[in-house]
Every structure is written in C-alpha cells, then in structure tokens.
Design a protein around this motif. Structure first.
Motif, PDB file in Angstrom:
ATOM      1  N   ARG A  47      77.164  47.073 -10.002  1.00 33.75           N
ATOM      2  CA  ARG A  47      76.704  47.379  -8.649  1.00 33.75           C
ATOM      3  C   ARG A  47      76.331  46.089  -7.914  1.00 33.75           C
ATOM      4  O   ARG A  47      75.978  45.091  -8.527  1.00 33.75           O
ATOM      5  CB  ARG A  47      75.480  48.301  -8.709  1.00 33.75           C
ATOM      6  CG  ARG A  47      75.770  49.628  -9.438  1.00 33.75           C
ATOM      7  CD  ARG A  47      74.508  50.430  -9.688  1.00 33.75           C
ATOM      8  NE  ARG A  47      73.625  49.741 -10.623  1.00 33.75           N
ATOM      9  CZ  ARG A  47      72.361  50.086 -10.861  1.00 33.75           C
ATOM     10  NH1 ARG A  47      71.812  51.104 -10.222  1.00 33.75           N
ATOM     11  NH2 ARG A  47      71.625  49.422 -11.715  1.00 33.75           N
ATOM     12  N   SER A  48      76.429  46.120  -6.591  1.00 30.03           N
ATOM     13  CA  SER A  48      76.038  44.955  -5.802  1.00 30.03           C
ATOM     14  C   SER A  48      74.932  45.357  -4.835  1.00 30.03           C
ATOM     15  O   SER A  48      74.687  46.541  -4.601  1.00 30.03           O
ATOM     16  CB  SER A  48      77.241  44.401  -5.044  1.00 30.03           C
ATOM     17  OG  SER A  48      77.786  45.407  -4.222  1.00 30.03           O
ATOM     18  N   GLY A  49      74.249  44.354  -4.292  1.00 25.67           N
ATOM     19  CA  GLY A  49      73.200  44.619  -3.314  1.00 25.67           C
ATOM     20  C   GLY A  49      72.043  45.434  -3.848  1.00 25.67           C
ATOM     21  O   GLY A  49      71.485  46.265  -3.132  1.00 25.67           O
ATOM     22  N   LEU A  50      71.675  45.205  -5.084  1.00 28.29           N
ATOM     23  CA  LEU A  50      70.586  45.978  -5.699  1.00 28.29           C
ATOM     24  C   LEU A  50      69.218  45.490  -5.246  1.00 28.29           C
ATOM     25  O   LEU A  50      69.050  44.339  -4.841  1.00 28.29           O
ATOM     26  CB  LEU A  50      70.652  45.867  -7.224  1.00 28.29           C
ATOM     27  CG  LEU A  50      71.908  46.387  -7.908  1.00 28.29           C
ATOM     28  CD1 LEU A  50      71.782  46.252  -9.413  1.00 28.29           C
ATOM     29  CD2 LEU A  50      72.176  47.835  -7.531  1.00 28.29           C
ATOM     30  N   ARG A  51      68.238  46.370  -5.343  1.00 33.45           N
ATOM     31  CA  ARG A  51      66.824  46.014  -5.172  1.00 33.45           C
ATOM     32  C   ARG A  51      66.280  45.780  -6.576  1.00 33.45           C
ATOM     33  O   ARG A  51      66.204  46.713  -7.379  1.00 33.45           O
ATOM     34  CB  ARG A  51      66.064  47.160  -4.497  1.00 33.45           C
ATOM     35  CG  ARG A  51      66.457  47.389  -3.042  1.00 33.45           C
ATOM     36  CD  ARG A  51      65.822  48.680  -2.493  1.00 33.45           C
ATOM     37  NE  ARG A  51      64.407  48.814  -2.773  1.00 33.45           N
ATOM     38  CZ  ARG A  51      63.418  48.316  -2.010  1.00 33.45           C
ATOM     39  NH1 ARG A  51      63.701  47.682  -0.904  1.00 33.45           N
ATOM     40  NH2 ARG A  51      62.153  48.496  -2.340  1.00 33.45           N
ATOM     41  N   ALA A  67      69.071  36.547  -6.108  1.00 31.54           N
ATOM     42  CA  ALA A  67      69.172  36.646  -4.643  1.00 31.54           C
ATOM     43  C   ALA A  67      70.484  36.004  -4.174  1.00 31.54           C
ATOM     44  O   ALA A  67      71.158  36.530  -3.284  1.00 31.54           O
ATOM     45  CB  ALA A  67      67.978  35.984  -3.976  1.00 31.54           C
ATOM     46  N   GLY A  70      73.409  38.127  -4.048  1.00 32.20           N
ATOM     47  CA  GLY A  70      73.445  39.179  -3.035  1.00 32.20           C
ATOM     48  C   GLY A  70      72.482  40.323  -3.258  1.00 32.20           C
ATOM     49  O   GLY A  70      72.537  41.329  -2.550  1.00 32.20           O
ATOM     50  N   HIS A  71      71.584  40.180  -4.237  1.00 34.84           N
ATOM     51  CA  HIS A  71      70.603  41.235  -4.491  1.00 34.84           C
ATOM     52  C   HIS A  71      69.334  40.971  -3.671  1.00 34.84           C
ATOM     53  O   HIS A  71      69.052  39.839  -3.294  1.00 34.84           O
ATOM     54  CB  HIS A  71      70.264  41.304  -5.976  1.00 34.84           C
ATOM     55  CG  HIS A  71      71.464  41.556  -6.839  1.00 34.84           C
ATOM     56  ND1 HIS A  71      72.163  42.745  -6.795  1.00 34.84           N
ATOM     57  CD2 HIS A  71      72.111  40.763  -7.728  1.00 34.84           C
ATOM     58  CE1 HIS A  71      73.189  42.677  -7.644  1.00 34.84           C
ATOM     59  NE2 HIS A  71      73.178  41.486  -8.212  1.00 34.84           N
ATOM     60  N   SER A  72      68.572  42.024  -3.397  1.00 33.57           N
ATOM     61  CA  SER A  72      67.272  41.895  -2.738  1.00 33.57           C
ATOM     62  C   SER A  72      66.211  41.827  -3.817  1.00 33.57           C
ATOM     63  O   SER A  72      66.145  42.707  -4.686  1.00 33.57           O
ATOM     64  CB  SER A  72      67.011  43.099  -1.833  1.00 33.57           C
ATOM     65  OG  SER A  72      67.939  43.114  -0.780  1.00 33.57           O
ATOM     66  N   ASN A 114      65.850  38.185   1.942  1.00 37.44           N
ATOM     67  CA  ASN A 114      66.281  38.818   0.687  1.00 37.44           C
ATOM     68  C   ASN A 114      65.319  38.595  -0.480  1.00 37.44           C
ATOM     69  O   ASN A 114      65.559  39.095  -1.574  1.00 37.44           O
ATOM     70  CB  ASN A 114      67.692  38.360   0.310  1.00 37.44           C
ATOM     71  CG  ASN A 114      67.784  36.857   0.080  1.00 37.44           C
ATOM     72  OD1 ASN A 114      66.897  36.100   0.452  1.00 37.44           O
ATOM     73  ND2 ASN A 114      68.869  36.434  -0.516  1.00 37.44           N
ATOM     74  N   ASP A 134      66.327  49.424  -8.166  1.00 38.47           N
ATOM     75  CA  ASP A 134      67.517  49.714  -8.973  1.00 38.47           C
ATOM     76  C   ASP A 134      67.465  49.003 -10.317  1.00 38.47           C
ATOM     77  O   ASP A 134      68.161  49.378 -11.251  1.00 38.47           O
ATOM     78  CB  ASP A 134      68.780  49.238  -8.234  1.00 38.47           C
ATOM     79  CG  ASP A 134      68.879  49.834  -6.845  1.00 38.47           C
ATOM     80  OD1 ASP A 134      68.896  51.067  -6.743  1.00 38.47           O
ATOM     81  OD2 ASP A 134      68.923  49.061  -5.864  1.00 38.47           O
TER      82      ASP A 134
END
Length: 196
Positions: A47-51, A67, A70-72, A114, A134
């Motif tokens: 998965r991408s863009g996870l919290r 970060a 691309g993750h938060s 981010n 996530d």
C-alpha cells in the motif's frame, strides 16, 4: 522468565526528559533499524500513502525515511527537545501549534505537512485527536512503558489502529533479574495478551 523484579519499576516523565536534556539517549539510533528495513513489506503490504504511527518517537530517523516514501508520519513524544532535534537534524522546516484538546500539548508539523509530531503524554492522545493508523512502528515504546502501564498502553494502541493495520514491534530478551530496565523485558505471553 520471571519479570517480578521489574513489575513495580516506574520511570517518570521527568526522568525521561532528563535523559534527553543530558544527552543520555543510548536508545536513539542514528541509522534506520535493520528490522524495519527487513519487514517493511509487512508494514506497508503493497500500500502507498499510509498513515504510520511512531509511539514514543524520540527523534527516530525512520520517520523521515518513511515520509520520503510518501507516507504520512505521526509521532508522540514528551520531549520537545527530541522533536525539535529531529526537524533540525533532517533540515526540515516546521511549524508549531497548540493541540486544543490537550492542555499544554503542541503539534510540530513539517511545512510539507507529511510529518506531525505531538509533544505530550501518549496517554493524552486518542483517535478523535489523531485519527487511526494503517501501520505502527514500535521500536522502543512498549519496552519503555512502565510495566504497570502496559495494559493501558496496549488498549490505547488498539484504539488507534485501523482494522487492517500492521503493527511492527521490537522487544528485547534478557534475564530481568539482572537488569532493572528500561528497556523492560516483555514476555511473548504478555504481548499476546495485550495485542491478541
């Protein structure tokens, strides 16, 4: 292994703040943890863009690493010094703002937005303030939490996790009668009772 010698040990917030103040932070690692690198696919699971949450984050270098992917990133730490050092050491500009729901708390957020780091007790956080995550990278939190607070910590972490969340946990194994902690020894049976 008997954890009796540690079960009543309590390290106060003031003691943790003093460790940061005095530079007594042998628990901080200058390089990313090899187990996070090894098990990154378990954490992100394609998965991408996870919290992703870092409990008791200190100034963990892995926050910037994730970060940059691309993750938060969200973290919590009682030492404002640690959080400011994180931003300075990575050359990241940030802004500070109060957290209205938590008296005296601050959020330090990277200008890019981010990375959000909360300066307060972890027990003051809730999903209504920070949302749900996530993934969790727990490299030194559970082993730093006072043994009497583990149930409270585990319950809080469960409330902060999405249903399909991944929780990566690093613990240490040793004879607790020979070391008073932290890091505290957390037997596997207790990890199972806390997290299922």
């Amino acid at each position: 292994t008997d954890t009796g010698s540690q079960k009543d040990r309590v390290v106060s917030e003031e003691e943790w703040l003093k460790k940061w103040e005095m530079g007594n932070i042998g628990f901080h690692k200058e390089r990313g943890h090899p187990l996070l690198q090894k098990y990154l696919d378990v954490l992100v699971n394609g998965r991408s863009g996870l919290r992703i949450f870092f409990p008791l984050c200190g100034k963990a270098v892995e926050m910037k690493w994730l970060a940059d992917m691309g993750h938060s990133i969200f973290g919590v730490e009682i030492s404002e010094q640690a959080l400011k050092e994180f931003f300075v050491e990575h050359g990241l500009s940030y802004c500070e703002e109060p957290v209205p729901e938590i008296s005296g708390a601050k959020k330090l957020q990277s200008t890019s937005g981010n990375i959000s780091l909360y300066c307060c007790s972890i027990y003051d956080l809730s999903s209504s303030i920070v949302g749900k995550f996530d993934g969790v990278w727990d490299r030194g939190a559970l082993v730093a939490v006072n043994p009497c607070d583990r149930q409270r910590y585990g319950s809080l972490m469960i409330t902060l996790m999405e249903k399909n969340s991944s929780y990566l946990l690093v613990t240490v194994s040793y004879d607790p009668s020979k070391h008073k902690g932290p890091p505290f020894y957390v037997p596997e049976s207790e990890i199972k009772s806390l997290f299922g």
